[in-house]
Design a protein around this motif. Structure first.
Motif, mmCIF file in Angstrom:
data_model
loop_
_atom_site.group_PDB
_atom_site.id
_atom_site.type_symbol
_atom_site.label_atom_id
_atom_site.label_comp_id
_atom_site.label_asym_id
_atom_site.label_seq_id
_atom_site.Cartn_x
_atom_site.Cartn_y
_atom_site.Cartn_z
ATOM 1 N N ALA A 53 0.861 -1.186 0.000
ATOM 2 C CA ALA A 53 0.000 0.000 0.000
ATOM 3 C C ALA A 53 0.898 1.236 0.000
ATOM 4 O O ALA A 53 2.011 1.202 0.522
ATOM 5 N N TYR A 54 0.410 2.333 -0.587
ATOM 6 C CA TYR A 54 1.263 3.507 -0.759
ATOM 7 C C TYR A 54 1.572 4.196 0.578
ATOM 8 O O TYR A 54 0.647 4.598 1.295
ATOM 9 N N PRO A 55 2.856 4.343 0.908
ATOM 10 C CA PRO A 55 3.210 5.022 2.155
ATOM 11 C C PRO A 55 3.346 6.525 1.945
ATOM 12 O O PRO A 55 4.431 7.023 1.684
ATOM 13 N N GLY A 56 2.243 7.243 2.019
ATOM 14 C CA GLY A 56 2.281 8.688 1.805
ATOM 15 C C GLY A 56 1.416 9.420 2.812
ATOM 16 O O GLY A 56 0.603 8.803 3.509
ATOM 17 N N VAL A 57 1.597 10.737 2.852
ATOM 18 C CA VAL A 57 0.831 11.555 3.798
ATOM 19 C C VAL A 57 -0.669 11.460 3.491
ATOM 20 O O VAL A 57 -1.499 11.276 4.388
ATOM 21 N N GLY A 66 0.260 -5.832 3.996
ATOM 22 C CA GLY A 66 -1.128 -5.376 4.088
ATOM 23 C C GLY A 66 -1.709 -4.981 2.745
ATOM 24 O O GLY A 66 -2.895 -5.189 2.487
ATOM 25 N N GLY A 67 -0.864 -4.436 1.879
ATOM 26 C CA GLY A 67 -1.313 -4.032 0.552
ATOM 27 C C GLY A 67 -1.762 -5.203 -0.287
ATOM 28 O O GLY A 67 -2.542 -5.049 -1.238
ATOM 29 N N ILE A 76 -5.499 4.677 5.380
ATOM 30 C CA ILE A 76 -5.096 3.454 4.675
ATOM 31 C C ILE A 76 -5.248 2.223 5.573
ATOM 32 O O ILE A 76 -5.602 1.139 5.110
ATOM 33 N N ASN A 77 -5.005 2.418 6.880
ATOM 34 C CA ASN A 77 -5.120 1.253 7.779
ATOM 35 C C ASN A 77 -6.573 0.776 7.896
ATOM 36 O O ASN A 77 -6.841 -0.422 7.845
ATOM 37 N N GLU A 124 -2.218 8.124 4.540
ATOM 38 C CA GLU A 124 -2.440 8.041 5.989
ATOM 39 C C GLU A 124 -3.628 8.913 6.398
ATOM 40 O O GLU A 124 -4.447 8.520 7.210
#
Lengths: 317, 290
Positions: free
Chosen positions: A163-167, A203-204, A174-175, A170
């Motif tokens: 999953a994309y780790p971006g501001v 998780g993605g 995303i969780n 979040e």
């Protein structure tokens, strides 16, 4: 170095270069060198067989990320007819790192949901390199619930770096998007079959991966953290990625031993990208067989079976 | 030990280990946020909240349960379940050795404690993560014990409260640990379908696979003030987006503003607030029971 070949495949690439050169020379001079070409081709075949008979988990991880590896769109093209893409999560956006829609698999209408990394630079950017944001998972959720209402089996194809780790990811939860998908999939009243086609990272991947049958292509990988990430944290350096891949057991053969994966779909010699049609045909046969087994099950029995599968993971009893 | 320590004669060595031994252990603690020096006994009376800056210090799973539940009628569940090294995992250390060290440091078998008990007389089940046990990471034992807690709730029509604090899935159990995400999520879905309340309390810090499963699936999501809560770690995000992260990013207050949680509850108010919620949502069960 030929970018279409991975580093451990370079001896094969060198032979292929020679074969092509000979072909050109032969065509120019009307010389009969077909025997020589045949010899080299046989050599190339033998070499490929030899290299591919003893791949390390890290080499398989590289194959799983091969730039030419077939993606969800390719499987749809080679397996299905009359695909209609469906867009959007109805809340925020259409996340194109997840591709979804309806199609026929033979004569069975199915809902298809899969990661799509993209191939050209333009497509990769548009598809965010196959790293979904919450809206991608929420689109997937919408399509699954739609499939449930119309009693269509759901087929998912997993191929993501995560999953994309971006501001923004979040900020939009995303969780929650991942968690809610798993909860809904655990009780979705239609068969779900998941296939890891490339790399399934954490998780993605599991956010579209809760299922009644889990398949993996022979050279795909599935892990809780990428080998590089794991090495960075536990070995204090990404250089130990091969050790991490080995230790985590990221390949289908190891995961079948652990009872997590149901079926490994064999790939053509040299990997899925060498013959997409053959790969897709083999996967299609597996999917049809599994759909047939699940389709006639009573809904309660199907859900109980899925629940028990989930509860079995890591259970001490 | 650096090379200079090795060549120094022992008389002039300033060995920190020797120095620290002269101070009675555990008499005082330093607040990690404001650096105030606090007497441990005062801090304990204050539920491990810094009296100077209101920082909520990290506490063990047992202490968490102890300050939350009524003292009477506590029964621990799944106490004897022990972790197994399924993969024979070894990095710089063996997973087996990490488990032994974590057990020694925390006194726990694994990273989750499950307790059936009462909150102001209201029966319920509480689970709490032990962050000191390999970063509160979720492996097969955490998943299994969480399901035991859910099953107890299903059997006896009880609400469930979870205090989550975790770095995420446990890498040393590889894909088996990933599978604990759908496992716990599926179990919680059964609670939901049976109309049993699940309150998730997020305490500093909650990341990765735990935040993306059981911790975000509360009928009510609650967080302690100023807790760090997110899916991806801040370093990973910074490397990806190559820009500074916004002020207060991934803090409880950020989550509240973005609609991810229902409320922020001060540790001192936790019992009162959760009791107030549970009695309302579980009203039909208490009417049935009486």
């Amino acid at each position: 170095m030929n970018p279409d070949y991975l580093d451990f495949e370079q001896p094969i690439a060198d032979l292929e270069v020679k074969i092509n050169e000979l072909r050109l020379v032969g065509a120019d001079n009307n010389m009969n060198i077909s025997e020589e070409i045949d010899n080299l081709q046989e050599k190339s075949h033998k070499l490929t067989t030899k290299i591919f008979s003893s791949l390390s988990p890290w080499q398989i991880s590289m194959l799983a990320r091969h730039p030419l590896r077939p993606q969800t769109e390719d499987y749809i093209r080679y397996m299905c007819t009359e695909f209609e893409e469906l867009h959007g999560d109805r809340m925020f956006a259409d996340d194109q790192s997840i591709l979804g829609g309806v199609a026929y698999l033979d004569d069975i209408p199915v809902m298809i949901i899969g990661h799509q990394k993209g191939r050209s630079t333009e497509e990769k950017v548009r598809r965010n390199f196959g790293m979904p944001k919450p809206e991608g998972y929420r689109k997937a959720r919408r399509l699954m619930l739609l499939a449930e209402r119309y009693k269509m089996p759901v087929l998912t194809f997993i191929d993501t770096l995560g999953a994309y780790p971006g501001v923004d990811s979040e900020a939009r939860g995303i969780n929650e998007a991942i968690a809610e998908n798993m909860a809904i999939m655990s009780r979705l009243k239609v068969p779900i079959i998941a296939t890891v086609t490339g790399e399934g990272n954490s998780g993605g991947a599991i956010a579209i991966g809760v299922c009644d049958y889990l398949n993996m292509l022979e050279y795909s990988t599935y892990y809780v953290i990428s080998p590089e990430g794991c090495a960075t944290i536990l070995w204090k350096s990404a250089d130990y990625k091969a050790d991490a891949a080995e230790a985590m057991g990221v390949t289908s053969s190891r995961l079948e031993e652990l009872g997590i994966v149901d079926r490994t779909v064999p790939e053509p010699l040299g990997g899925a990208h060498r013959d997409m049609q053959l790969t897709a045909t083999r996967l299609k046969e597996t999917l049809l067989e599994q759909i047939r087994q699940l389709k006639n099950m009573d809904v309660d029995a199907l859900l109980e079976r899925r629940y028990k599968r989930l509860m079995r993971h890591g259970s001490s009893s | 030990m650096s090379w200079i320590n090795k060549i120094l004669p022992s008389k002039i060595k300033t060995d920190t280990e020797v120095k620290s031994r002269n101070i009675p252990e555990g008499l005082w603690k330093k607040c990690p946020r404001c650096d105030a020096v606090l007497y441990s006994s005062n801090l304990a009376e204050n539920k491990d909240i810094c009296p100077k800056c209101d920082h909520h210090l990290r506490i063990s799973a047992r202490r968490r349960i102890d300050i939350f539940l009524d003292p009477e009628d506590r029964v621990e569940l799944g106490k004897d379940i022990e972790p197994h090294d399924i993969l024979k995992f070894k990095d710089l250390k063996k997973y087996k050795d990490r488990l032994v060290a974590a057990k020694k440091a925390t006194g726990e078998n694994d990273a989750l404690v499950v307790m059936q008990g009462k909150l102001k007389g209201q029966p319920l089940v509480v689970v709490a993560f032990e962050f000191g046990f390999i970063g509160g990471s979720m492996g097969s034992v955490v998943g299994e014990k969480f399901v035991i807690a859910v099953n107890k709730c299903l059997e006896e029509n009880l609400p469930l409260v979870c205090f989550a604090t975790s770095g995420g899935a446990r890498m040393q159990e590889a894909l088996v640990s990933l599978m604990q995400m759908p496992k716990t999520s599926a179990a919680l879905e059964r609670m939901k379908q049976n109309g049993l309340l699940y309150i998730s309390v997020l305490v500093d810090p909650v990341y990765g696979g735990v935040s993306a499963s059981l911790a975000m699936l509360g009928d009510i999501n609650v967080a302690e003030p100023n807790a760090l809560i997110g899916f991806a770690g801040q370093d990973v995000i910074r490397q990806t987006v190559r820009e500074n992260l916004p002020e207060g990013f991934q803090r409880s207050e950020f989550l509240l503003a973005h609609g991810a949680i229902d409320m922020i509850v001060h540790r001192k108010d936790m019992r009162d607030k959760l009791y107030s919620l549970i009695t309302k949502f579980m009203h039909s069960y208490s009417v049935q029971a009486s």
